[in-house]
Write a protein that holds these residues in place. Sequence first.
Motif, short mmCIF file in Angstrom:
data_model
loop_
_atom_site.label_atom_id
_atom_site.label_comp_id
_atom_site.label_asym_id
_atom_site.label_seq_id
_atom_site.Cartn_x
_atom_site.Cartn_y
_atom_site.Cartn_z
N ALA A 1 0.76 -1.26 -0.10
CA ALA A 1 -0.06 0.06 0.01
C ALA A 1 0.87 1.45 0.09
O ALA A 1 0.51 2.26 -0.33
CB ALA A 1 -0.97 0.05 1.12
N PHE A 2 2.07 1.20 0.56
CA PHE A 2 2.83 2.54 0.49
C PHE A 2 4.31 2.21 0.28
O PHE A 2 4.77 0.79 0.44
CB PHE A 2 2.87 2.85 2.04
CG PHE A 2 1.64 3.60 2.55
CD1 PHE A 2 1.73 4.63 2.30
CD2 PHE A 2 0.71 2.71 3.05
CE1 PHE A 2 0.19 5.59 2.62
CE2 PHE A 2 -0.46 3.30 3.58
CZ PHE A 2 -0.78 4.89 3.24
N LEU A 3 4.71 2.89 -0.55
CA LEU A 3 6.38 2.56 -1.24
C LEU A 3 7.05 3.87 -0.77
O LEU A 3 6.73 5.03 -0.53
CB LEU A 3 6.13 3.07 -2.81
CG LEU A 3 4.93 2.10 -3.61
CD1 LEU A 3 4.78 2.52 -4.82
CD2 LEU A 3 5.26 0.76 -3.26
N GLU A 4 8.40 3.37 -0.06
CA GLU A 4 9.15 4.30 0.22
C GLU A 4 9.94 5.12 -0.77
O GLU A 4 10.33 4.55 -1.79
CB GLU A 4 10.38 3.49 0.91
CG GLU A 4 11.33 4.31 1.80
CD GLU A 4 12.36 3.60 2.83
OE1 GLU A 4 12.80 4.39 3.64
OE2 GLU A 4 12.23 2.36 2.63
N VAL A 5 10.02 6.39 -0.28
CA VAL A 5 10.61 7.56 -1.19
C VAL A 5 12.26 7.14 -0.98
O VAL A 5 12.45 7.35 0.05
CB VAL A 5 10.19 8.86 -1.30
CG1 VAL A 5 10.98 9.76 -1.95
CG2 VAL A 5 8.70 8.98 -1.49
N PRO A 6 12.87 6.98 -2.26
CA PRO A 6 14.34 6.98 -1.93
C PRO A 6 14.98 8.13 -1.47
O PRO A 6 14.62 9.35 -1.43
CB PRO A 6 14.88 6.72 -3.32
CG PRO A 6 13.54 6.08 -4.22
CD PRO A 6 12.53 6.85 -3.81
N GLU A 7 16.29 7.93 -0.78
CA GLU A 7 17.25 9.23 -0.34
C GLU A 7 17.54 9.89 -1.50
O GLU A 7 17.57 9.68 -2.67
CB GLU A 7 18.41 8.29 0.08
CG GLU A 7 19.37 9.39 0.87
CD GLU A 7 18.93 9.89 2.00
OE1 GLU A 7 18.89 11.06 2.39
OE2 GLU A 7 18.32 9.24 3.13
#
Length: 279
Positions: free
Chosen positions: A253-259
Amino acid sequence: MCRWLAYSGEPLRPATVVLDPQHSLVAQSLNSPLGNETVNGDGFGFGWYPSGAVAGSIPALFHSIEPAWHDTNLRELTGAIESPLFFSHVRAAAGPPIQQTNCHPFRYENWMFMHNGFVSGFAAFKRELVFAIDPSLYLELKGTTDSEVLFYLALTLGLRENPMAGLAAAISLIEKVGREHGVAFPMQGTIAVADGATIWALRYSSQGATRTLFHSADIEALRELYPDTAWLNLFGKAAHVVVSEPLNDLPGAFLEVPESTFVTLDASGYHHQPFLVAA
């Protein structure tokens, strides 16, 4: 430091994402598993663009120094209005006092801004940063936080014309001045900016170890994966959120935004770009 949430899509009762989810922003204010501070109880803010507002409309703001979990007005407000674009932020104060003018989001004309993080060593070079703000904007400063100074620096340096360039120029200045004062890693944080139609979000720190940031997956794709999950039907096809940490435990449901990434969320969805700051 803090936790925040930004929503864009079909007009929605903000309580649907601010209060109701398993790990809502209000729940995170009491227990933030991915935050550096578990409790974020030093005030909160809520800002929204009214339904049917035209381009350039000024958002409304509600700030309180009460903990978000304790404020009945937040429940009343977010359950009564509808908005196609809104911000909410819960604060863990790291120096600047607990007062309404230090609560996010901040506003200038049709622009909203919020930040989770800090400018390291800010007190030592605050004067230089404040004096770099355009004189026409100086009187708009109301509080004492590094976040608000960052916002007005970005406005000074081109945020309204190009949000990514304006933020990059402001952060470059902060890093330059900070390092001149012996601070190795001056900038830390995730940022959200909106103009009423588009949301821009940023995950960046001088050290390359930034606070967490996620955005929701496509609602239609989630409905296909989870046809029996009734709460997904509360959202329209264009519904998206950008959050400090996920609002639920639903896989995918949620995707991490990269550094070191800059995210644009507009009518066509999410667009990621590398975020580079001039040396």
